[in-house]
Design a protein around this motif. Structure first.
Motif, PDB file in Angstrom:
ATOM      1  N   UNK A 118       0.836  -1.206   0.000  1.00 54.23           N
ATOM      2  CA  UNK A 118       0.000   0.000   0.000  1.00 54.23           C
ATOM      3  C   UNK A 118       0.874   1.262   0.000  1.00 54.23           C
ATOM      4  N   UNK A 119       1.933   1.270   0.809  1.00 58.38           N
ATOM      5  CA  UNK A 119       2.834   2.426   0.854  1.00 58.38           C
ATOM      6  C   UNK A 119       3.513   2.659  -0.490  1.00 58.38           C
ATOM      7  N   UNK A 120       3.859   1.567  -1.167  1.00 55.65           N
ATOM      8  CA  UNK A 120       4.467   1.686  -2.491  1.00 55.65           C
ATOM      9  C   UNK A 120       3.441   2.190  -3.513  1.00 55.65           C
ATOM     10  N   UNK A 121       2.233   1.627  -3.473  1.00 51.94           N
ATOM     11  CA  UNK A 121       1.179   2.040  -4.411  1.00 51.94           C
ATOM     12  C   UNK A 121       0.814   3.515  -4.251  1.00 51.94           C
ATOM     13  N   UNK A 122       0.851   4.006  -3.018  1.00 54.38           N
ATOM     14  CA  UNK A 122       0.486   5.398  -2.732  1.00 54.38           C
ATOM     15  C   UNK A 122       1.660   6.358  -2.904  1.00 54.38           C
ATOM     16  N   UNK A 123       2.777   5.843  -3.378  1.00 55.55           N
ATOM     17  CA  UNK A 123       3.975   6.642  -3.662  1.00 55.55           C
ATOM     18  C   UNK A 123       4.603   7.270  -2.426  1.00 55.55           C
ATOM     19  N   UNK A 124       4.397   6.654  -1.265  1.00 57.29           N
ATOM     20  CA  UNK A 124       5.069   7.110  -0.051  1.00 57.29           C
ATOM     21  C   UNK A 124       6.541   6.706  -0.132  1.00 57.29           C
ATOM     22  N   UNK A 125       6.797   5.530  -0.707  1.00 57.02           N
ATOM     23  CA  UNK A 125       8.159   5.052  -0.938  1.00 57.02           C
ATOM     24  C   UNK A 125       8.334   4.752  -2.415  1.00 57.02           C
ATOM     25  N   UNK A 126       9.556   4.925  -2.907  1.00 54.53           N
ATOM     26  CA  UNK A 126       9.846   4.752  -4.329  1.00 54.53           C
ATOM     27  C   UNK A 126       9.750   3.297  -4.773  1.00 54.53           C
ATOM     28  N   UNK A 127      10.182   2.372  -3.911  1.00 53.79           N
ATOM     29  CA  UNK A 127      10.108   0.954  -4.256  1.00 53.79           C
ATOM     30  C   UNK A 127       9.463   0.183  -3.113  1.00 53.79           C
ATOM     31  N   UNK A 128       8.961  -0.983  -3.440  1.00 58.91           N
ATOM     32  CA  UNK A 128       8.339  -1.815  -2.409  1.00 58.91           C
ATOM     33  C   UNK A 128       9.402  -2.328  -1.435  1.00 58.91           C
ATOM     34  N   UNK A 129      10.598  -2.567  -1.907  1.00 55.74           N
ATOM     35  CA  UNK A 129      11.684  -3.023  -1.045  1.00 55.74           C
ATOM     36  C   UNK A 129      11.999  -1.979   0.024  1.00 55.74           C
ATOM     37  N   UNK A 130      12.032  -0.702  -0.366  1.00 51.85           N
ATOM     38  CA  UNK A 130      12.291   0.371   0.597  1.00 51.85           C
ATOM     39  C   UNK A 130      11.155   0.435   1.613  1.00 51.85           C
ATOM     40  N   UNK A 131       9.915   0.238   1.158  1.00 48.66           N
ATOM     41  CA  UNK A 131       8.764   0.228   2.067  1.00 48.66           C
ATOM     42  C   UNK A 131       8.869  -0.936   3.056  1.00 48.66           C
ATOM     43  N   UNK A 132       9.267  -2.088   2.574  1.00 50.79           N
ATOM     44  CA  UNK A 132       9.428  -3.268   3.435  1.00 50.79           C
ATOM     45  C   UNK A 132      10.520  -3.022   4.473  1.00 50.79           C
ATOM     46  N   UNK A 133      11.646  -2.460   4.037  1.00 53.47           N
ATOM     47  CA  UNK A 133      12.742  -2.170   4.962  1.00 53.47           C
ATOM     48  C   UNK A 133      12.326  -1.159   6.032  1.00 53.47           C
ATOM     49  N   UNK A 134      11.544  -0.151   5.640  1.00 55.76           N
ATOM     50  CA  UNK A 134      11.071   0.848   6.605  1.00 55.76           C
ATOM     51  C   UNK A 134      10.199   0.181   7.668  1.00 55.76           C
ATOM     52  N   UNK A 135       9.366  -0.761   7.257  1.00 54.69           N
ATOM     53  CA  UNK A 135       8.532  -1.494   8.222  1.00 54.69           C
ATOM     54  C   UNK A 135       9.406  -2.310   9.169  1.00 54.69           C
ATOM     55  N   UNK A 136      10.390  -2.995   8.623  1.00 53.66           N
ATOM     56  CA  UNK A 136      11.271  -3.830   9.441  1.00 53.66           C
ATOM     57  C   UNK A 136      12.088  -3.009  10.430  1.00 53.66           C
ATOM     58  N   UNK A 137      12.410  -1.769  10.079  1.00 56.92           N
ATOM     59  CA  UNK A 137      13.200  -0.900  10.954  1.00 56.92           C
ATOM     60  C   UNK A 137      12.338  -0.147  11.965  1.00 56.92           C
ATOM     61  N   UNK A 138      11.026  -0.373  11.936  1.00 56.33           N
ATOM     62  CA  UNK A 138      10.141   0.271  12.905  1.00 56.33           C
ATOM     63  C   UNK A 138       9.767   1.696  12.564  1.00 56.33           C
ATOM     64  N   UNK A 139       9.883   2.080  11.314  1.00 54.16           N
ATOM     65  CA  UNK A 139       9.559   3.448  10.902  1.00 54.16           C
ATOM     66  C   UNK A 139       8.114   3.609  10.458  1.00 54.16           C
ATOM     67  N   UNK A 140       7.399   2.513  10.347  1.00 58.27           N
ATOM     68  CA  UNK A 140       5.982   2.555   9.969  1.00 58.27           C
ATOM     69  C   UNK A 140       5.174   2.059  11.163  1.00 58.27           C
ATOM     70  N   UNK A 141       4.191   2.865  11.580  1.00 59.14           N
ATOM     71  CA  UNK A 141       3.412   2.521  12.770  1.00 59.14           C
ATOM     72  C   UNK A 141       1.922   2.708  12.532  1.00 59.14           C
ATOM     73  N   UNK A 142       1.175   1.913  13.272  1.00 59.97           N
ATOM     74  CA  UNK A 142      -0.283   2.068  13.309  1.00 59.97           C
ATOM     75  C   UNK A 142      -0.671   2.093  14.780  1.00 59.97           C
ATOM     76  N   UNK A 143      -1.313   3.164  15.210  1.00 55.50           N
ATOM     77  CA  UNK A 143      -1.694   3.276  16.613  1.00 55.50           C
ATOM     78  C   UNK A 143      -0.497   3.348  17.542  1.00 55.50           C
TER      79      UNK A 143
END
Length: 148
Positions: A11-36
């Motif tokens: 979803x982050x990749x589709x919405x152009x928050x991140x340039x690639x899906x790999x970068x979006x995945x890495x951001x999630x793994x590093x704890x930079x993406x949060x919900x609540x």
């Protein structure tokens, strides 16, 4: 049939928050993406109504999911699928960082800047150094006269 859920990294990749899906995945793994306020894994499913916080130092962006897109969107269509609810204070922080000219390196490390080079060459010039030392010696002479 339209999708009702999608992986957060996609979803982050589709919405152009991140340039690639790999970068979006890495951001999630590093704890930079949060919900609540809780870091999420890349496989976490998002649905309309969810609020997602994405930390891209020095700013934390906040987005509300409006709908799930069928795939990666053009920049003009993104607004139909997400709402940017980032507080204005975060944008002020970003602007202050740009104005301050923050450079991510410790002082004294790396090549000198153009300004550093100019100051160094100005210091090395004889006329500058001589006038500095002459002024300093004059100050010492005046101090000694007062003490006599």
């Amino acid at each position: 049939m339209p999708k009702t859920e999608e992986r957060i990294d996609k979803w982050l990749w589709c919405m152009r928050v991140f340039k690639t899906r790999t970068i979006a995945t890495d951001a999630c793994k590093k704890g930079r993406v949060m919900m609540g306020g809780v870091p999420v894994k890349p496989s976490r499913m998002v649905k309309p109504g969810d609020v997602i916080d994405v930390r891209k130092p020095p700013v934390t962006y906040s987005f509300r999911v409006l709908a799930i897109a069928p795939g990666r969107l053009g920049a003009r269509l993104v607004a139909d699928y997400l709402e940017n609810i980032t507080p204005p204070s975060q944008y002020e922080l970003l602007e202050m960082t740009k104005i301050s000219g923050f450079v991510d390196r410790q002082k004294g490390l790396g090549r000198p800047t153009k300004r550093d080079s100019r100051e160094l060459s100005r210091f090395k010039e004889e006329s500058y150094a001589d006038s500095f030392f002459l002024d300093w010696e004059d100050d010492d002479d005046n101090d000694n006269d007062d003490n006599d």
